[in-house]
Design a protein around this motif. Structure first.
Motif, PDB file in Angstrom:
ATOM      1  N   ALA A 177       0.706  -1.148   0.210  1.00 46.70           N
ATOM      2  CA  ALA A 177      -0.131   0.037   0.065  1.00 46.70           C
ATOM      3  C   ALA A 177       0.675   1.418   0.138  1.00 46.70           C
ATOM      4  O   ALA A 177       0.385   2.247  -0.671  1.00 46.70           O
ATOM      5  CB  ALA A 177      -0.981   0.076   1.212  1.00 46.70           C
ATOM      6  N   PRO A 178       1.837   1.593   0.986  1.00 44.55           N
ATOM      7  CA  PRO A 178       2.581   2.522   0.761  1.00 44.55           C
ATOM      8  C   PRO A 178       3.262   2.959  -0.296  1.00 44.55           C
ATOM      9  O   PRO A 178       3.575   4.126  -0.674  1.00 44.55           O
ATOM     10  CB  PRO A 178       3.570   2.425   1.947  1.00 44.55           C
ATOM     11  CG  PRO A 178       3.161   1.569   2.883  1.00 44.55           C
ATOM     12  CD  PRO A 178       2.472   0.503   1.814  1.00 44.55           C
ATOM     13  N   LEU A 179       3.780   1.891  -1.183  1.00 44.73           N
ATOM     14  CA  LEU A 179       4.374   1.904  -2.450  1.00 44.73           C
ATOM     15  C   LEU A 179       3.762   2.380  -3.699  1.00 44.73           C
ATOM     16  O   LEU A 179       3.979   3.022  -4.349  1.00 44.73           O
ATOM     17  CB  LEU A 179       5.039   0.668  -2.783  1.00 44.73           C
ATOM     18  CG  LEU A 179       5.823  -0.158  -1.649  1.00 44.73           C
ATOM     19  CD1 LEU A 179       6.592  -1.523  -2.104  1.00 44.73           C
ATOM     20  CD2 LEU A 179       7.205   0.848  -1.337  1.00 44.73           C
ATOM     21  N   TYR A 180       2.328   1.877  -3.277  1.00 51.09           N
ATOM     22  CA  TYR A 180       1.421   2.329  -4.447  1.00 51.09           C
ATOM     23  C   TYR A 180       1.202   3.765  -4.096  1.00 51.09           C
ATOM     24  O   TYR A 180       0.921   4.567  -5.359  1.00 51.09           O
ATOM     25  CB  TYR A 180       0.108   1.614  -4.439  1.00 51.09           C
ATOM     26  CG  TYR A 180       0.286   0.132  -5.346  1.00 51.09           C
ATOM     27  CD1 TYR A 180       0.137   0.367  -6.810  1.00 51.09           C
ATOM     28  CD2 TYR A 180       0.783  -0.813  -5.040  1.00 51.09           C
ATOM     29  CE1 TYR A 180       0.261  -0.756  -7.640  1.00 51.09           C
ATOM     30  CE2 TYR A 180       0.935  -2.228  -5.787  1.00 51.09           C
ATOM     31  CZ  TYR A 180       0.658  -2.146  -6.884  1.00 51.09           C
ATOM     32  OH  TYR A 180       0.766  -3.082  -7.601  1.00 51.09           O
ATOM     33  N   TYR A 181       0.904   4.152  -2.915  1.00 48.94           N
ATOM     34  CA  TYR A 181       0.812   5.506  -2.672  1.00 48.94           C
ATOM     35  C   TYR A 181       1.928   6.539  -3.270  1.00 48.94           C
ATOM     36  O   TYR A 181       1.585   7.563  -3.733  1.00 48.94           O
ATOM     37  CB  TYR A 181       0.727   5.724  -1.141  1.00 48.94           C
ATOM     38  CG  TYR A 181       0.426   7.270  -0.756  1.00 48.94           C
ATOM     39  CD1 TYR A 181      -0.874   7.858  -0.559  1.00 48.94           C
ATOM     40  CD2 TYR A 181       1.415   8.017  -0.256  1.00 48.94           C
ATOM     41  CE1 TYR A 181      -0.967   9.096  -0.079  1.00 48.94           C
ATOM     42  CE2 TYR A 181       1.238   9.306  -0.118  1.00 48.94           C
ATOM     43  CZ  TYR A 181       0.187   9.992   0.268  1.00 48.94           C
ATOM     44  OH  TYR A 181      -0.084  11.065   0.556  1.00 48.94           O
ATOM     45  N   ARG A 182       2.980   6.229  -3.168  1.00 48.07           N
ATOM     46  CA  ARG A 182       4.252   6.829  -3.651  1.00 48.07           C
ATOM     47  C   ARG A 182       4.031   6.998  -4.974  1.00 48.07           C
ATOM     48  O   ARG A 182       4.326   7.987  -5.835  1.00 48.07           O
ATOM     49  CB  ARG A 182       5.601   6.274  -3.345  1.00 48.07           C
ATOM     50  CG  ARG A 182       5.781   6.546  -1.841  1.00 48.07           C
ATOM     51  CD  ARG A 182       7.115   5.868  -1.373  1.00 48.07           C
ATOM     52  NE  ARG A 182       7.631   6.243  -0.043  1.00 48.07           N
ATOM     53  CZ  ARG A 182       8.507   7.173   0.332  1.00 48.07           C
ATOM     54  NH1 ARG A 182       9.181   7.720  -0.626  1.00 48.07           N
ATOM     55  NH2 ARG A 182       8.743   7.157   1.655  1.00 48.07           N
ATOM     56  N   LEU A 183       3.629   5.794  -5.744  1.00 40.71           N
ATOM     57  CA  LEU A 183       3.534   5.867  -7.214  1.00 40.71           C
ATOM     58  C   LEU A 183       2.485   6.578  -7.662  1.00 40.71           C
ATOM     59  O   LEU A 183       2.854   7.601  -8.767  1.00 40.71           O
ATOM     60  CB  LEU A 183       3.069   4.381  -7.691  1.00 40.71           C
ATOM     61  CG  LEU A 183       2.777   4.283  -9.130  1.00 40.71           C
ATOM     62  CD1 LEU A 183       4.095   4.481  -9.916  1.00 40.71           C
ATOM     63  CD2 LEU A 183       2.105   3.020  -9.396  1.00 40.71           C
ATOM     64  N   LEU A 184       1.307   6.754  -6.900  1.00 38.58           N
ATOM     65  CA  LEU A 184       0.132   7.609  -7.542  1.00 38.58           C
ATOM     66  C   LEU A 184       0.137   8.918  -7.044  1.00 38.58           C
ATOM     67  O   LEU A 184      -0.351   9.808  -7.497  1.00 38.58           O
ATOM     68  CB  LEU A 184      -1.078   6.932  -7.345  1.00 38.58           C
ATOM     69  CG  LEU A 184      -1.185   5.180  -7.839  1.00 38.58           C
ATOM     70  CD1 LEU A 184      -2.479   4.819  -7.278  1.00 38.58           C
ATOM     71  CD2 LEU A 184      -1.290   5.485  -9.382  1.00 38.58           C
TER      72      LEU A 184
END
Length: 208
Positions: free
Chosen positions: A166-173
């Motif tokens: 979840a935190p990695l997708y947050y950084r992506l988006l």
């Protein structure tokens, strides 16, 4: 998983398999370059070097084609890594997600698919199936950690795996900082700490 009669979900061999491969790669190219709203079956057929009739007959709609793209992505994803510890397994998962999301082609593709899912229910369902498959692939590492006594009994394995990415997708988006291995490791460590503390135990009582 998709039903037997949904377009593009049969896994054939021979020439039909080569056609499917060519069309799916062409669809990925078009999604990466143009986005979901401009995805056109005729254009995909042209890119793939196959007849329009073939594409329309097998996939029927843009959403049918996108669903098959996501199914293929789930099937082609790297298998789960087993390191013998929850820390090692979660970091392996986080780094796999991080590498995927920092690959220029894959990052653009995921952004296009996530954007499409926000406005199209069938694409959203296909995206959910994709992540269900990937989460199910990695959930055993948490169940094994329960057996080893690293995390409490009753820990929701799927939720722990979701917490890693979840935190990695947050950084992506959202653009929340560099998406590097350090970020991946921090995401894994945070999920592990929460799991060890019992945060993901099913039915855990909440403080008043």
């Amino acid at each position: 998983m998709a039903g037997e009669n949904e377009p593009g979900t049969v896994r054939p061999g021979g020439r039909t398999a080569r056609v499917r491969e060519a069309v799916l790669r062409a669809a990925e190219d078009a999604l990466t370059e143009l986005g979901f709203t401009h995805l056109d079956l005729a254009d995909v057929a042209r890119r793939a070097g196959v007849g329009k009739t073939t594409v329309y007959r097998r996939w029927g709609t843009v959403t049918g084609l996108v669903a098959d793209v996501l199914l293929d992505m789930a099937e082609q994803s790297a298998p789960r890594t087993e390191t013998g510890s929850l820390s090692g397994d979660l970091k392996a998962n986080a780094r796999l997600v991080q590498r995927t999301l920092t690959d220029p082609r894959q990052a653009a593709l995921f952004k296009a698919l996530i954007a499409a899912a926000t406005g199209d229910t069938k694409t959203a369902a296909a995206l959910h199936r994709f992540y269900d498959i990937r989460v199910a692939e990695w959930a055993p590492c948490v169940r094994q950690a329960v057996e080893r006594g690293e995390v409490p009994a009753g820990t929701d394995a799927e939720e722990v795996v979701r917490a890693v990415s979840a935190p990695l997708y947050y950084r992506l988006l959202i653009g929340g900082g560099p998406l590097d291995e350090a970020a991946a490791d921090r995401a894994a460590e945070a999920a592990e700490a929460a799991a060890r503390a019992g945060a993901y135990v099913r039915g855990r009582e909440k403080p008043a």
